[in-house]
Design a protein around this motif. Structure first.
Motif, PDB file in Angstrom:
ATOM      1  N   GLU A 307       6.711   3.338   3.959  1.00 47.34           N
ATOM      2  CA  GLU A 307       5.365   2.951   3.319  1.00 47.34           C
ATOM      3  C   GLU A 307       6.461   2.316   1.653  1.00 47.34           C
ATOM      4  OE1 GLU A 307       2.839   5.976   0.882  1.00 47.34           O
ATOM      5  OE2 GLU A 307       4.715   6.410   1.380  1.00 47.34           O
ATOM      6  N   PRO A 308       5.890   1.285   0.888  1.00 45.56           N
ATOM      7  CA  PRO A 308       6.364   0.935  -0.602  1.00 45.56           C
ATOM      8  C   PRO A 308       6.194   2.340  -1.259  1.00 45.56           C
ATOM      9  CG  PRO A 308       4.738  -0.972   0.029  1.00 45.56           C
ATOM     10  CD  PRO A 308       5.146   0.870   1.339  1.00 45.56           C
ATOM     11  N   SER A 309       7.321   2.491  -2.018  1.00 46.26           N
ATOM     12  CA  SER A 309       7.832   3.460  -3.370  1.00 46.26           C
ATOM     13  C   SER A 309       5.651   3.291  -4.446  1.00 46.26           C
ATOM     14  CB  SER A 309       8.845   3.656  -4.067  1.00 46.26           C
ATOM     15  OG  SER A 309       8.451   2.378  -4.759  1.00 46.26           O
ATOM     16  N   SER A 310       6.021   4.426  -5.455  1.00 45.41           N
ATOM     17  CA  SER A 310       4.712   4.050  -5.968  1.00 45.41           C
ATOM     18  C   SER A 310       5.238   2.804  -6.619  1.00 45.41           C
ATOM     19  CB  SER A 310       4.241   4.919  -6.585  1.00 45.41           C
ATOM     20  OG  SER A 310       5.453   5.661  -6.877  1.00 45.41           O
ATOM     21  N   SER A 311       4.005   2.253  -8.162  1.00 46.03           N
ATOM     22  CA  SER A 311       4.547   1.373  -8.799  1.00 46.03           C
ATOM     23  C   SER A 311       3.703   1.964  -9.965  1.00 46.03           C
ATOM     24  CB  SER A 311       3.577   0.242  -8.086  1.00 46.03           C
ATOM     25  OG  SER A 311       4.203  -1.345  -9.225  1.00 46.03           O
ATOM     26  N   ALA A 312       3.885   1.148 -10.722  1.00 42.85           N
ATOM     27  CA  ALA A 312       3.069   1.297 -12.327  1.00 42.85           C
ATOM     28  C   ALA A 312       2.032   0.686 -13.047  1.00 42.85           C
ATOM     29  CB  ALA A 312       4.586   2.199 -13.076  1.00 42.85           C
ATOM     30  N   VAL A 378       4.384   2.350 -22.709  1.00 41.15           N
ATOM     31  CA  VAL A 378       3.152   3.812 -21.816  1.00 41.15           C
ATOM     32  C   VAL A 378       3.041   3.613 -20.386  1.00 41.15           C
ATOM     33  CG1 VAL A 378       1.601   5.134 -22.421  1.00 41.15           C
ATOM     34  CG2 VAL A 378       2.724   4.174 -24.628  1.00 41.15           C
ATOM     35  N   MET A 379       3.776   4.796 -19.320  1.00 41.13           N
ATOM     36  CA  MET A 379       3.691   4.669 -17.887  1.00 41.13           C
ATOM     37  C   MET A 379       2.840   5.506 -17.556  1.00 41.13           C
ATOM     38  SD  MET A 379       7.015   3.959 -16.195  1.00 41.13           S
ATOM     39  CE  MET A 379       7.156   5.150 -14.895  1.00 41.13           C
ATOM     40  N   VAL A 380       2.245   5.014 -16.435  1.00 32.95           N
ATOM     41  CA  VAL A 380       1.232   5.248 -16.361  1.00 32.95           C
ATOM     42  C   VAL A 380       1.692   5.735 -13.628  1.00 32.95           C
ATOM     43  CG1 VAL A 380      -1.232   5.759 -14.680  1.00 32.95           C
ATOM     44  CG2 VAL A 380      -0.562   6.005 -17.038  1.00 32.95           C
ATOM     45  N   ASN A 381       1.843   5.875 -13.320  1.00 27.61           N
ATOM     46  CA  ASN A 381       2.291   6.372 -11.882  1.00 27.61           C
ATOM     47  C   ASN A 381       0.867   5.568 -11.484  1.00 27.61           C
ATOM     48  OD1 ASN A 381       4.899   7.076 -11.481  1.00 27.61           O
ATOM     49  ND2 ASN A 381       4.358   8.801 -12.036  1.00 27.61           N
ATOM     50  N   THR A 382       0.948   4.525 -10.260  1.00 25.79           N
ATOM     51  CA  THR A 382       0.557   4.123  -9.803  1.00 25.79           C
ATOM     52  C   THR A 382       0.669   3.439  -7.819  1.00 25.79           C
ATOM     53  OG1 THR A 382       0.922   1.717 -10.000  1.00 25.79           O
ATOM     54  CG2 THR A 382      -0.757   2.694 -11.794  1.00 25.79           C
ATOM     55  N   PRO A 383      -0.601   3.413  -6.765  1.00 19.69           N
ATOM     56  CA  PRO A 383      -0.161   2.956  -6.045  1.00 19.69           C
ATOM     57  C   PRO A 383       0.613   2.001  -5.988  1.00 19.69           C
ATOM     58  CG  PRO A 383      -2.334   3.632  -6.244  1.00 19.69           C
ATOM     59  CD  PRO A 383      -1.509   3.445  -7.527  1.00 19.69           C
ATOM     60  N   TYR A 384       0.948   1.272  -5.012  1.00 21.67           N
ATOM     61  CA  TYR A 384       1.443  -0.344  -5.310  1.00 21.67           C
ATOM     62  C   TYR A 384       0.614  -0.918  -4.828  1.00 21.67           C
ATOM     63  CZ  TYR A 384       1.586   0.378   0.067  1.00 21.67           C
ATOM     64  OH  TYR A 384       1.033   1.234   1.478  1.00 21.67           O
ATOM     65  N   ASP A 385       0.790  -2.076  -4.960  1.00 21.90           N
ATOM     66  CA  ASP A 385      -0.395  -3.399  -4.867  1.00 21.90           C
ATOM     67  C   ASP A 385      -0.756  -3.519  -3.843  1.00 21.90           C
ATOM     68  OD1 ASP A 385      -1.632  -5.326  -6.061  1.00 21.90           O
ATOM     69  OD2 ASP A 385      -0.488  -7.111  -5.554  1.00 21.90           O
ATOM     70  N   GLN A 386      -2.637  -3.580  -3.728  1.00 19.83           N
ATOM     71  CA  GLN A 386      -2.816  -3.149  -1.807  1.00 19.83           C
ATOM     72  C   GLN A 386      -4.354  -4.251  -2.011  1.00 19.83           C
ATOM     73  OE1 GLN A 386      -2.867   0.980  -0.410  1.00 19.83           O
ATOM     74  NE2 GLN A 386      -1.550   1.143  -2.045  1.00 19.83           N
ATOM     75  N   GLY A 387      -3.786  -5.478  -3.253  1.00 17.73           N
ATOM     76  CA  GLY A 387      -4.780  -6.086  -3.653  1.00 17.73           C
ATOM     77  C   GLY A 387      -5.758  -5.541  -4.660  1.00 17.73           C
ATOM     78  N   GLU A 429       5.703  -7.319  -8.427  1.00 21.12           N
ATOM     79  CA  GLU A 429       6.157  -8.292  -7.796  1.00 21.12           C
ATOM     80  C   GLU A 429       6.536  -9.281  -7.671  1.00 21.12           C
ATOM     81  OE1 GLU A 429       3.355  -7.619  -4.055  1.00 21.12           O
ATOM     82  OE2 GLU A 429       4.178  -9.417  -3.623  1.00 21.12           O
ATOM     83  N   LYS A 430       5.714 -10.529  -8.788  1.00 19.05           N
ATOM     84  CA  LYS A 430       5.888 -12.001  -9.394  1.00 19.05           C
ATOM     85  C   LYS A 430       7.073 -12.021  -9.634  1.00 19.05           C
ATOM     86  CE  LYS A 430       2.227 -13.891 -10.542  1.00 19.05           C
ATOM     87  NZ  LYS A 430       0.887 -13.912 -12.153  1.00 19.05           N
ATOM     88  N   ARG A 431       7.287 -11.030 -10.768  1.00 20.82           N
ATOM     89  CA  ARG A 431       9.334 -11.186 -11.104  1.00 20.82           C
ATOM     90  C   ARG A 431       9.843 -10.920 -10.454  1.00 20.82           C
ATOM     91  NH1 ARG A 431       7.654 -10.656 -17.339  1.00 20.82           N
ATOM     92  NH2 ARG A 431      10.118 -10.576 -17.396  1.00 20.82           N
ATOM     93  N   THR A 432       9.608 -10.064  -8.878  1.00 22.15           N
ATOM     94  CA  THR A 432      10.959  -9.363  -8.304  1.00 22.15           C
ATOM     95  C   THR A 432      10.727  -9.784  -7.545  1.00 22.15           C
ATOM     96  OG1 THR A 432      10.496  -6.806  -8.785  1.00 22.15           O
ATOM     97  CG2 THR A 432      11.859  -8.167 -10.341  1.00 22.15           C
ATOM     98  N   SER A 433      10.130 -10.198  -6.848  1.00 17.77           N
ATOM     99  CA  SER A 433       9.439  -9.763  -4.876  1.00 17.77           C
ATOM    100  C   SER A 433       9.888  -9.033  -4.691  1.00 17.77           C
ATOM    101  CB  SER A 433      10.844 -10.951  -4.556  1.00 17.77           C
ATOM    102  OG  SER A 433      10.335 -12.591  -4.935  1.00 17.77           O
ATOM    103  N   SER A 434       9.378  -7.643  -5.034  1.00 16.35           N
ATOM    104  CA  SER A 434       9.535  -6.245  -4.622  1.00 16.35           C
ATOM    105  C   SER A 434       7.985  -6.412  -4.143  1.00 16.35           C
ATOM    106  CB  SER A 434       9.981  -5.205  -5.624  1.00 16.35           C
ATOM    107  OG  SER A 434      10.943  -5.744  -6.152  1.00 16.35           O
ATOM    108  N   VAL A 435       8.068  -6.413  -2.622  1.00 15.91           N
ATOM    109  CA  VAL A 435       6.994  -6.117  -2.482  1.00 15.91           C
ATOM    110  C   VAL A 435       5.681  -5.017  -2.411  1.00 15.91           C
ATOM    111  CG1 VAL A 435       5.128  -5.461   0.086  1.00 15.91           C
ATOM    112  CG2 VAL A 435       7.448  -6.832   0.017  1.00 15.91           C
ATOM    113  N   GLY A 436       4.691  -4.987  -2.967  1.00 13.20           N
ATOM    114  CA  GLY A 436       3.227  -4.565  -4.205  1.00 13.20           C
ATOM    115  C   GLY A 436       3.089  -3.959  -5.136  1.00 13.20           C
ATOM    116  N   GLY A 437       4.868  -4.440  -5.769  1.00 13.68           N
ATOM    117  CA  GLY A 437       5.382  -4.204  -7.284  1.00 13.68           C
ATOM    118  C   GLY A 437       5.657  -2.512  -7.174  1.00 13.68           C
ATOM    119  N   ALA A 438       6.472  -2.090  -5.775  1.00 11.47           N
ATOM    120  CA  ALA A 438       7.044  -1.293  -6.251  1.00 11.47           C
ATOM    121  C   ALA A 438       8.602  -0.694  -7.013  1.00 11.47           C
ATOM    122  CB  ALA A 438       7.748  -0.318  -4.108  1.00 11.47           C
ATOM    123  N   LEU A 439       8.191  -0.087  -7.686  1.00 11.22           N
ATOM    124  CA  LEU A 439       9.495   0.621  -8.143  1.00 11.22           C
ATOM    125  C   LEU A 439      11.040   0.549  -7.280  1.00 11.22           C
ATOM    126  CD1 LEU A 439       7.918   2.798 -11.244  1.00 11.22           C
ATOM    127  CD2 LEU A 439       7.786  -0.178 -10.841  1.00 11.22           C
TER     128      LEU A 439
END
Ligand SMILES: Cc1cc2nc3c(=O)[nH]c(=O)nc-3n(C[C@H](O)[C@H](O)[C@H](O)COP(=O)(O)OP(=O)(O)OC[C@H]3O[C@@H](n4cnc5c(N)ncnc54)[C@H](O)[C@@H]3O)c2cc1C
Length: 495
Positions: A307-312, A378-387, A429-439
């Motif tokens: 599972e990818p890590s969370s995103s933000a 200012v950051m909030v933890n979120t799920p990774y991008d799943q659309g 994800e777009k800037r780093t190719s990290s799947v789902g924008g996982a941090l």
């Protein structure tokens, strides 16, 4: 297509890629770093807007000796390239009911602070808590973080037997939350020490109790912040790499790895075939197997199923006022932490009760904001991008975040916002190719996650190595520096 030749290609100029490139160059290799962006650093980057400077990605800086080590290895004085503040506060904490607590990189100050808010019995527990965190860190870091978990050499030492004997006490079989509940009676303290799961994008209700060791880094080893901001980590390392003769091909996306007879022989980038002897992949492992690796290469199924890590979601706000009640790092906690992480894990409505992290770099770097103004990350933890429908979600998060901060400060914050930018998981994800924008690459929500992370060396392709947040030992700036180190050491040893 024309042909050009080289020795080691590093794919990606993230922190791990830079760490590997510098080490390989020092070891005498010809090194070319391919980076799809026009800048180096990957997630460790920054931007300026109307007099405010914002670090876009990381804000917490631990283990600065891992940066220094690279300069020292090159025979340079780190202080001539990179410097950092040592700060006297770890974080200021705020809760919805008005409770406030500041913690420090000092056990005596922490005991006093916790005792005054939660009573001396809770405060007194910190001596044992931080000692236990130190023990966990000292026992496991040399094996789980600083060496490959996929090399027999790591395990064939007498010291490992000591670690194995301690396993029942390390908290591998219980969650971080369970371990913290065993220690503290005050639910707010459990919540506070649970937050360290987010340092690798995991949930305290799933990640193992061994993660308590992370508290040792800030509270005992010190709280630091780079002079010039977090961006200086990647920029000073880039300057060092260039000085050593590492070649950077910026704006150059690698399209494919060329593998012949189970051996890496080249890559395709910038409409050219590059002949190479070895390749260090700093690209997200899932992305690399999906887009860069030829079809015939066997996929490591268990690793890729992680599972990818969370995103933000991050709001960068330039404020027309300063708030002295806020320091470098501040957290306003959610009311129901378990529910918040369940929502992040299951892609539920995490915005209804989010924990809000506010980083204000101009507390230590006054030039980051115009006089008497504040620059807030200012950051909030979120799920990774799943659309998900982020266009709809962002305003909901923004509203709740503003409400939470305004309540904590007793001031309406929205009218003070002069400058605003937003970073969403799909932007990451777009800037780093990290799947789902996982941090942080893959999450550590499973007990065996450390062993399932991709090895720093391919076990089927000769000359192929991996580093970065999705490879061993995982995400975060210090671990990525170590990841580049392990991959480079392995490559040099194989030579
Ligand atoms: C908002 C945010 C907050 C964070 N907070 C913290 C924190 O406080 N403390 C902390 O320690 N960590 C934090 N992290 C995590 C930390 O930033 C990362 O774990 C670390 O920087 C990742 O480094 P990496 O080496 O894996 O590479 P990345 O930063 O992921 O970079 C990979 C690079 O490879 C390039 N690349 C990928 N594919 C290709 C290709 N095919 N061709 C060419 N180039 C390619 C990408 O463009 C990118 O530059 C945070 C991250 C984010 C986004």
């Amino acid at each position: 297509m024309s042909t050009s030749s080289s020795t080691v290609a590093v794919v990606g100029a993230g922190i791990a890629g830079l760490s590997a490139a510098i080490r390989l160059r020092i070891a005498g290799k010809e090194v070319i770093v391919f980076e799809q962006n026009s800048y180096t650093g990957g997630k460790v980057t920054a931007f300026e807007k109307e007099g405010f400077r914002f670090d876009m990605g990381p804000s917490l800086f631990t283990l600065p000796h891992l940066v220094d080590e690279l300069f020292e290895l090159a025979g340079k004085n780190p202080r001539e390239y990179f410097n950092y503040h040592t700060h006297d506060e770890v974080c200021r904490y705020f809760w919805e009911d008005g409770t406030k607590l500041t913690l420090f990189p000092s056990i005596e100050k922490n005991v006093a602070a916790v005792s005054s808010v939660f009573g001396p019995s809770e405060g007194g527990k910190l001596f044992d808590y931080f000692e236990m965190a130190r023990r966990k860190y000292d026992l496991t870091a040399p094996f789980f973080l600083e060496k490959s978990l996929h090399s027999a050499r790591t395990f064939l030492t007498p010291k490992v037997l000591k670690v194995l004997a301690e396993i029942p006490k390390l908290g591998l079989f219980s969650t971080l939350n369970e371990e913290n509940e065993k220690v503290f009676n005050a639910p707010k303290l459990v919540q506070l020490f649970n937050r360290y799961a987010t340092y690798n994008g995991s949930s305290p209700f799933q990640t193992p109790g061994i993660m308590q060791m992370i508290t040792h880094l800030e509270h005992s080893l010190g709280t630091h912040f780079p002079v010039g901001g977090m961006h200086e980590i990647s920029q000073s390392l880039t300057r060092l790499a260039v000085e050593l003769g590492v070649r950077f091909e910026l704006d150059t996306r690698v399209e494919e790895f060329i593998i012949e007879n189970h051996e890496i022989t080249g890559l395709v980038a910038g409409e050219k075939i590059w002949t190479i002897d070895q390749l260090v992949c700093n690209s997200d492992v899932k992305y690399a197997y999906k887009h860069l690796m030829p079809k015939q290469v066997k996929r490591p199924k268990k690793t890729l199923a992680q599972e990818p890590s969370s995103s933000a979601l991050i709001f960068y706000w330039g404020l027309s006022e300063q708030f002295p009640e806020m320091d470098l790092h501040n957290i306003i906690f959610s009311e129901d932490y378990r529910e918040e992480f369940e929502n992040i894990r299951t892609n539920g409505p995490f915005w209804e009760d989010p924990t809000v992290y506010i980083h204000i770099s101009n507390r230590l770097e006054p030039g980051d904001a115009p006089e008497n103004k504040d620059c807030w990350f200012v950051m909030v933890n979120t799920p990774y991008d799943q659309g998900q429908d982020w266009e709809a979600i962002v305003p909901l998060v923004r509203e709740k975040v503003l409400e939470r901060i305004s309540k904590a400060l007793g001031t309406a914050v929205e009218p003070l916002i002069e400058v605003e930018e937003v970073l969403r998981p799909q932007d990451i994800e777009k800037r780093t190719s990290s799947v789902g924008g996982a941090l942080y690459g893959t999450s550590s929500n499973e007990r065996m996650a450390a062993f399932l992370r991709h090895s720093n060396k391919s076990n089927s392709i000769k000359g192929l190595y991996f580093c970065g947040g999705s490879a061993h030992p995982g995400g975060g700036v210090p671990l990525c520096l170590l990841s580049g180190k392990i991959a480079a050491q392995w490559l040099v040893n194989d030579d």
